[in-house]
Write an enzyme that holds these catalytic residues in place. Sequence first.
Site, mmCIF file in Angstrom:
data_model
loop_
_atom_site.group_PDB
_atom_site.id
_atom_site.type_symbol
_atom_site.label_atom_id
_atom_site.label_comp_id
_atom_site.label_asym_id
_atom_site.label_seq_id
_atom_site.Cartn_x
_atom_site.Cartn_y
_atom_site.Cartn_z
ATOM 1 N N ARG A 190 36.044 28.935 51.485
ATOM 2 C CA ARG A 190 35.529 29.202 50.129
ATOM 3 C C ARG A 190 34.747 27.997 49.607
ATOM 4 O O ARG A 190 33.709 28.141 48.960
ATOM 5 C CB ARG A 190 36.693 29.571 49.199
ATOM 6 C CG ARG A 190 36.231 30.092 47.855
ATOM 7 C CD ARG A 190 37.372 30.666 47.040
ATOM 8 N NE ARG A 190 38.381 29.659 46.730
ATOM 9 C CZ ARG A 190 39.554 29.933 46.163
ATOM 10 N NH1 ARG A 190 39.881 31.182 45.863
ATOM 11 N NH2 ARG A 190 40.415 28.957 45.910
ATOM 12 N N LYS A 226 33.816 28.508 43.153
ATOM 13 C CA LYS A 226 34.713 27.611 42.432
ATOM 14 C C LYS A 226 33.947 26.342 42.075
ATOM 15 O O LYS A 226 34.035 25.317 42.752
ATOM 16 C CB LYS A 226 35.945 27.309 43.304
ATOM 17 C CG LYS A 226 37.187 27.034 42.495
ATOM 18 C CD LYS A 226 38.429 27.217 43.314
ATOM 19 C CE LYS A 226 39.617 26.525 42.687
ATOM 20 N NZ LYS A 226 40.029 27.062 41.395
ATOM 21 N N GLU A 273 39.017 38.574 34.986
ATOM 22 C CA GLU A 273 40.150 37.712 35.344
ATOM 23 C C GLU A 273 40.455 36.800 34.180
ATOM 24 O O GLU A 273 39.882 36.951 33.098
ATOM 25 C CB GLU A 273 39.852 36.931 36.621
ATOM 26 C CG GLU A 273 38.667 36.006 36.556
ATOM 27 C CD GLU A 273 38.546 35.135 37.814
ATOM 28 O OE1 GLU A 273 39.567 34.688 38.344
ATOM 29 O OE2 GLU A 273 37.401 34.893 38.244
#
Length: 342
Positions: free
Chosen positions: A82, A184, A221
């Site tokens: 990721r 992220k 989220e």
Amino acid sequence: MEKKDIDWSSLDFSYHVTEQRYVANYKNGAWDEGGLTGDDKIVLSEDAGVLQYSQSVFEGLKAYTTEDGRTVCFRPDLNAHRMYESAQYLEMPPFPEDRFLDAVRQVVKANEAWVPPYGSGATLYIRPYMFGSSPVIGVAPADEYQFRIFVTPVGPYFKGGAKPITVKVSDFDRAAPHGTGHIKAGLNYYAMSLHAIMTAHREGFAENIYLDAATRTKVEETGGANIIFVDADGNLVVPKSPSILPSITRRSITYVAEHYLGLKVDEREVLFSDVPNFKECGLCGTAAVISPVGKINDHGREICFASGMEKMGPITQKLYDTLTGIQMGHIEAPEGWIYEIK
Ligand code: PLP
Ligand code: COI
């Protein structure tokens, strides 16, 4: 390994400086060999890319002490991957995935005295991150980068541990369609959510639920975790959206639900108007683990889940017990999920 003399069970989710961290630098088109350092300070150009244009990405994972005394990490290969993709998206040179794993191993090993003992309720949080370090004044990616990993022992992310929390539906947007919500990056998750989270805290809520920015009808989220629901038939319902972070915890929970607990998993767009029909709700992430949500406040209207404000709902509890059992080594893990630090 002699552990630090700390009251592990009283730790909250905060930073404690530990002995060793990992540093590698990217310069002239290549990463140097990197290594451990005791120096927790970073000296940067006043014009570093990260300071001017927030060019930074990061990861979060944990190390655990298993029941039989081993030190392990949970699926660090997924964090490596990721972070690789996050870096590419911000035009940063990705840090090689095999080196990421080796760096995690080195830092955890070097700080093994800080890995909380089995059963203490605490874990070692591992924070890999990477940022543009060379001067940038016109809007452009930096030429030089630093990759680092530090570790810090942590307790529960939300006060009260496994007690259900109350969250609010935010009036702010977290991530734009076709934006950076799926990576992220420090810029979108965190700097941009600070006003929203402080507003929620001032109003007495633990977190924000964000709806999709385009229509404000679908559940996305929270600021630091994905959301899961259990419907009236006992199925796990997982919101799907291109602008949420692909949580490793959530991906593991769906596997556990299907393969360990025999639950049906329904991954789909979730309309906020469906939420009152659900029985249980939880926030999931490395830091959050699975934190039960007892109540959602939608502009004064309260949605109270059947599981109540005292304890997790029964299915959330099963998911929590199985996931943490796998992480702590007393439930057999699927192949490749547990990375032993040797
Ligand atoms: N969503 C956001 C915005 C996060 O910051 C995090 C934390 O990493 C997560 C979800 C959970 O992801 P993971 O389970 O990979 O830690
Ligand atoms: C994590 O769960 O690792 C995160 O990065 C979330 C953050 C809110 C601490």
